[in-house]
Write a protein that holds these residues in place. Structure first.
Motif, PDB file in Angstrom:
ATOM      1  N   LEU A 213       2.840  28.517  14.830  1.00 59.90           N
ATOM      2  CA  LEU A 213       2.871  28.061  16.223  1.00 59.90           C
ATOM      3  C   LEU A 213       3.401  29.151  17.144  1.00 59.90           C
ATOM      4  O   LEU A 213       2.910  29.344  18.252  1.00 59.90           O
ATOM      5  CB  LEU A 213       3.736  26.801  16.347  1.00 59.90           C
ATOM      6  N   TRP A 214       4.409  29.866  16.675  1.00 60.08           N
ATOM      7  CA  TRP A 214       4.959  30.969  17.473  1.00 60.08           C
ATOM      8  C   TRP A 214       3.860  32.024  17.694  1.00 60.08           C
ATOM      9  O   TRP A 214       3.687  32.534  18.802  1.00 60.08           O
ATOM     10  CB  TRP A 214       6.192  31.545  16.763  1.00 60.08           C
ATOM     11  N   GLY A 215       3.105  32.302  16.655  1.00 56.90           N
ATOM     12  CA  GLY A 215       1.990  33.249  16.789  1.00 56.90           C
ATOM     13  C   GLY A 215       0.950  32.728  17.777  1.00 56.90           C
ATOM     14  O   GLY A 215       0.419  33.488  18.590  1.00 56.90           O
ATOM     15  N   GLU A 216       0.695  31.409  17.726  1.00 58.09           N
ATOM     16  CA  GLU A 216      -0.305  30.836  18.643  1.00 58.09           C
ATOM     17  C   GLU A 216       0.151  30.924  20.091  1.00 58.09           C
ATOM     18  O   GLU A 216      -0.626  31.287  20.970  1.00 58.09           O
ATOM     19  CB  GLU A 216      -0.555  29.358  18.291  1.00 58.09           C
ATOM     20  N   VAL A 217       1.424  30.589  20.349  1.00 55.45           N
ATOM     21  CA  VAL A 217       1.871  30.631  21.752  1.00 55.45           C
ATOM     22  C   VAL A 217       1.890  32.071  22.264  1.00 55.45           C
ATOM     23  O   VAL A 217       1.498  32.332  23.407  1.00 55.45           O
ATOM     24  CB  VAL A 217       3.236  29.921  22.007  1.00 55.45           C
ATOM     25  N   LEU A 218       2.282  32.999  21.414  1.00 53.78           N
ATOM     26  CA  LEU A 218       2.253  34.403  21.850  1.00 53.78           C
ATOM     27  C   LEU A 218       0.809  34.821  22.121  1.00 53.78           C
ATOM     28  O   LEU A 218       0.523  35.517  23.095  1.00 53.78           O
ATOM     29  CB  LEU A 218       2.884  35.313  20.794  1.00 53.78           C
ATOM     30  N   TYR A 253       7.664  24.133  19.641  1.00 47.37           N
ATOM     31  CA  TYR A 253       6.519  24.997  19.962  1.00 47.37           C
ATOM     32  C   TYR A 253       5.239  24.201  20.243  1.00 47.37           C
ATOM     33  O   TYR A 253       4.350  24.682  20.938  1.00 47.37           O
ATOM     34  CB  TYR A 253       6.320  26.074  18.873  1.00 47.37           C
ATOM     35  N   GLU A 254       5.162  22.970  19.737  1.00 49.09           N
ATOM     36  CA  GLU A 254       4.023  22.115  20.118  1.00 49.09           C
ATOM     37  C   GLU A 254       4.088  21.832  21.617  1.00 49.09           C
ATOM     38  O   GLU A 254       3.077  21.862  22.319  1.00 49.09           O
ATOM     39  CB  GLU A 254       4.048  20.789  19.337  1.00 49.09           C
ATOM     40  N   VAL A 255       5.292  21.549  22.105  1.00 51.53           N
ATOM     41  CA  VAL A 255       5.471  21.245  23.532  1.00 51.53           C
ATOM     42  C   VAL A 255       5.152  22.481  24.377  1.00 51.53           C
ATOM     43  O   VAL A 255       4.415  22.408  25.374  1.00 51.53           O
ATOM     44  CB  VAL A 255       6.937  20.774  23.794  1.00 51.53           C
ATOM     45  N   LEU A 256       5.687  23.617  23.976  1.00 50.22           N
ATOM     46  CA  LEU A 256       5.466  24.851  24.735  1.00 50.22           C
ATOM     47  C   LEU A 256       3.973  25.218  24.746  1.00 50.22           C
ATOM     48  O   LEU A 256       3.421  25.601  25.781  1.00 50.22           O
ATOM     49  CB  LEU A 256       6.296  25.992  24.110  1.00 50.22           C
ATOM     50  N   LYS A 257       3.339  25.056  23.596  1.00 53.27           N
ATOM     51  CA  LYS A 257       1.909  25.396  23.502  1.00 53.27           C
ATOM     52  C   LYS A 257       1.083  24.560  24.489  1.00 53.27           C
ATOM     53  O   LYS A 257       0.225  25.067  25.198  1.00 53.27           O
ATOM     54  CB  LYS A 257       1.417  25.168  22.059  1.00 53.27           C
ATOM     55  N   GLN A 258       1.410  23.267  24.519  1.00 56.67           N
ATOM     56  CA  GLN A 258       0.697  22.366  25.411  1.00 56.67           C
ATOM     57  C   GLN A 258       0.819  22.827  26.865  1.00 56.67           C
ATOM     58  O   GLN A 258      -0.158  22.892  27.608  1.00 56.67           O
ATOM     59  CB  GLN A 258       1.279  20.945  25.227  1.00 56.67           C
ATOM     60  N   GLU A 262      -2.091  24.214  29.403  1.00 56.69           N
ATOM     61  CA  GLU A 262      -2.334  23.599  30.727  1.00 56.69           C
ATOM     62  C   GLU A 262      -2.401  24.681  31.789  1.00 56.69           C
ATOM     63  O   GLU A 262      -3.217  24.641  32.697  1.00 56.69           O
ATOM     64  CB  GLU A 262      -1.179  22.660  31.102  1.00 56.69           C
ATOM     65  N   ARG A 263      -1.506  25.647  31.673  1.00 55.62           N
ATOM     66  CA  ARG A 263      -1.521  26.748  32.644  1.00 55.62           C
ATOM     67  C   ARG A 263      -2.861  27.475  32.619  1.00 55.62           C
ATOM     68  O   ARG A 263      -3.430  27.782  33.650  1.00 55.62           O
ATOM     69  CB  ARG A 263      -0.410  27.763  32.319  1.00 55.62           C
ATOM     70  N   ILE A 264      -3.334  27.731  31.406  1.00 55.99           N
ATOM     71  CA  ILE A 264      -4.602  28.457  31.281  1.00 55.99           C
ATOM     72  C   ILE A 264      -5.734  27.634  31.888  1.00 55.99           C
ATOM     73  O   ILE A 264      -6.540  28.134  32.683  1.00 55.99           O
ATOM     74  CB  ILE A 264      -4.887  28.789  29.796  1.00 55.99           C
ATOM     75  N   GLU A 265      -5.753  26.331  31.554  1.00 55.61           N
ATOM     76  CA  GLU A 265      -6.819  25.470  32.076  1.00 55.61           C
ATOM     77  C   GLU A 265      -6.789  25.393  33.594  1.00 55.61           C
ATOM     78  O   GLU A 265      -7.819  25.280  34.253  1.00 55.61           O
ATOM     79  CB  GLU A 265      -6.690  24.063  31.476  1.00 55.61           C
ATOM     80  N   SER A 266      -5.576  25.469  34.155  1.00 55.57           N
ATOM     81  CA  SER A 266      -5.454  25.365  35.615  1.00 55.57           C
ATOM     82  C   SER A 266      -5.492  26.722  36.299  1.00 55.57           C
ATOM     83  O   SER A 266      -5.306  26.811  37.509  1.00 55.57           O
ATOM     84  CB  SER A 266      -4.140  24.671  35.977  1.00 55.57           C
ATOM     85  N   GLY A 267      -5.699  27.765  35.531  1.00 54.14           N
ATOM     86  CA  GLY A 267      -5.792  29.107  36.123  1.00 54.14           C
ATOM     87  C   GLY A 267      -4.464  29.653  36.620  1.00 54.14           C
ATOM     88  O   GLY A 267      -4.437  30.479  37.538  1.00 54.14           O
ATOM     89  N   VAL A 268      -3.354  29.185  36.046  1.00 52.77           N
ATOM     90  CA  VAL A 268      -2.043  29.666  36.493  1.00 52.77           C
ATOM     91  C   VAL A 268      -1.695  30.985  35.800  1.00 52.77           C
ATOM     92  O   VAL A 268      -1.711  31.084  34.573  1.00 52.77           O
ATOM     93  CB  VAL A 268      -0.941  28.625  36.188  1.00 52.77           C
ATOM     94  N   ALA A 269      -1.388  31.977  36.597  1.00 51.93           N
ATOM     95  CA  ALA A 269      -0.998  33.283  36.052  1.00 51.93           C
ATOM     96  C   ALA A 269       0.519  33.410  36.114  1.00 51.93           C
ATOM     97  O   ALA A 269       1.137  33.010  37.098  1.00 51.93           O
ATOM     98  CB  ALA A 269      -1.622  34.390  36.881  1.00 51.93           C
ATOM     99  N   ALA A 270       1.096  33.977  35.060  1.00 51.80           N
ATOM    100  CA  ALA A 270       2.551  34.210  35.083  1.00 51.80           C
ATOM    101  C   ALA A 270       2.888  35.215  36.171  1.00 51.80           C
ATOM    102  O   ALA A 270       3.903  35.096  36.858  1.00 51.80           O
ATOM    103  CB  ALA A 270       3.011  34.734  33.727  1.00 51.80           C
ATOM    104  N   VAL A 271       2.020  36.210  36.327  1.00 57.37           N
ATOM    105  CA  VAL A 271       2.205  37.218  37.377  1.00 57.37           C
ATOM    106  C   VAL A 271       1.057  37.043  38.371  1.00 57.37           C
ATOM    107  O   VAL A 271      -0.111  37.244  38.027  1.00 57.37           O
ATOM    108  CB  VAL A 271       2.181  38.646  36.780  1.00 57.37           C
ATOM    109  N   GLU A 272       1.437  36.635  39.556  1.00 61.83           N
ATOM    110  CA  GLU A 272       0.448  36.374  40.606  1.00 61.83           C
ATOM    111  C   GLU A 272      -0.423  37.618  40.836  1.00 61.83           C
ATOM    112  O   GLU A 272       0.112  38.712  41.021  1.00 61.83           O
ATOM    113  CB  GLU A 272       1.220  36.029  41.882  1.00 61.83           C
TER     114      GLU A 272
END
Ligand code: SF4
Length: 420
Positions: A213-218, A253-258, A262-272
């Motif tokens: 899971l850690w590998g997946e979130v990274l 890590y299940e929670v963090l992954k989710q 969601e960020r990816i699906e909504s197009g949210v970038a960590a760095v604008e």
């Protein structure tokens, strides 16, 4: 509603809070209070372990596991390491050796811990019943644990892993397996429990799932734009380091992954407006994480991948082959490999994460996790055709860090990227 609440930083920059940080706080707080209760007499035993030490074997005997390196990182992030390092120097530990070791030993000598501020009621680090190290990362950890073995008068067990390997040979694995098995009688004696292979397998299974899971979130940072940064990763790696081998880490890590999905699906970038994607090689500079994170954001550069965070992905764990797979996982780690293996690894990550440039942190007191000293940046620049920047600093000792010089060098580096 776009996930990822925007937070104004002190400097007016925008940083996006990860909601799961609330769960992270609870998980880490439960962990530290649990160890504190054991330390105060509740049923249980505590083992101290190096960050890539044999945690799964310790958990198989029911030990709660404390990681002095995690404690040192907290000292670094709190910028109090410099108050403690001189105390360790005064009893003979050189200013040139690992500043994790020196700050942790210094804090112990002074009878202080940042855990008291973070977790009210905790007065000291949990007391060990046993110390277990693995020199797969460096020899400093052995000296560090031997110090505490003398102080607390508890057994010190360790694995001396063959170092700087190109290939992992059967003979290396057999060597480490032999050392793991040789620990068992001491672990039985201190824990008061007989070795149970099924418990060991279960601990490895949980650890492997955590690691996956850690590998997946990274890996979600491969997305353009990235939903999170290396700087976020250094905070959220707590459970992967301290709680691997437990269900809590998996649930976290299940929670963090989710949330990151969601960020990816909504197009949210960590760095604008992400313009550049970077690789961070080497240790974090714990006392400057926020400043650096903000500077990179301001420059619209996202540090998307790092050797450091990736170091807790243990792909080899296999509960059906517990000793051998554990030996393999902890021997094949990046820090324990020859330069040419490290170079291949970085080149692969650069391709997978679509990296534009590499930052090497040359950490003064950690030669083991500094890879800019034998020409690697120059070789990678030539081979990959992308620029590298070397930052001279330290993981914990900010006396080795020049704010002005680092800021200027990073600015010039990003300018260089903009022109290529
Ligand atoms: S790898 Fe570096 S930072 Fe970690 S314990 Fe060893 S010398 Fe210290």
């Amino acid at each position: 509603m776009v996930p990822g609440k925007r937070v104004m930083s002190e400097k007016g920059l925008r940083r996006k809070e990860i909601r799961a940080a609330r769960d992270l706080k609870r998980v880490m707080s439960d962990y530290y209070y649990r160890m504190d209760r054991i330390s105060r007499g509740e049923d249980g035993k505590i083992a101290w372990c190096t960050s890539v030490g044999p945690a799964e074997l310790l958990r198989a005997f029911g030990f709660e596991v404390h990681y002095p390196e995690n404690h040192s990182a907290i000292l670094g992030a709190a910028r109090t390491a410099m108050d403690y390092i001189p105390l360790a120097n005064a009893i003979g530990y050189s200013p040139e050796i690992c500043s994790y070791l020196a700050s942790d030993v210094g804090a112990y000598l002074k009878g202080e811990t940042p855990l008291s501020c973070l977790y009210p009621g905790i007065e000291s680090v949990p007391k060990p019943d046993l110390l277990a190290y693995n020199t797969n990362q460096c020899r400093d950890v052995q000296e560090w644990f031997e110090f505490y073995g003398r102080e607390f008068r508890v057994p010190v067990v360790g694995i001396n892993t063959p170092r700087a390997l190109v290939e992992i040979r059967d003979i290396d694995i057999a060597n480490v397996v032999g050392q793991l098995k040789a620990m068992i009688p001491t672990l039985e004696e201190v824990s008061g429990e007989k070795f149970d292979i099924d418990r060991f397998k279960e601990s490895l299974r949980l650890s492997r799932r955590c690691s996956e899971l850690w590998g997946e979130v990274l890996g979600l940072a491969k997305h353009l734009p990235s939903p999170w940064t290396f700087f976020d990763g250094t905070i959220h790696m707590g459970p992967a380091v301290c709680l691997r081998g437990t269900q809590e880490a998996i649930d976290y890590y299940e929670v963090l992954k989710q949330e990151l999905k969601e960020r990816i699906e909504s197009g949210v970038a960590a760095v604008e407006g992400e313009r550049f994607r970077l690789y961070w090689e080497g240790m974090p500079i714990w006392g400057k994480l926020r400043d650096l994170s903000e500077q990179f954001s301001e420059l619209r550069a996202c540090v998307v991948v790092s050797t450091y965070c990736n170091s807790w992905i243990f792909s080899a764990f296999d509960e059906n082959n517990p000793f051998e797979s554990m030996a393999q996982a902890y021997t094949e780690i990046f820090i324990n490999r020859a330069e040419r293996v490290k170079e291949e690894y970085i080149a692969k990550m650069v391709r997978e994460y679509q990296v534009d440039g590499i930052i090497f942190h040359d950490s003064r007191t950690c030669p083991n996790n500094s890879n800019a000293r034998y020409g690697m940046p120059q070789r990678l620049e030539k081979r990959l055709g992308l620029p590298c920047l070397v930052i001279d600093a330290d993981l914990n000792d900010l006396r080795c860090y020049s704010e002005e010089q680092t800021r200027t060098n990073i600015e010039a580096f990003i300018e260089q990227l903009a022109q290529t």
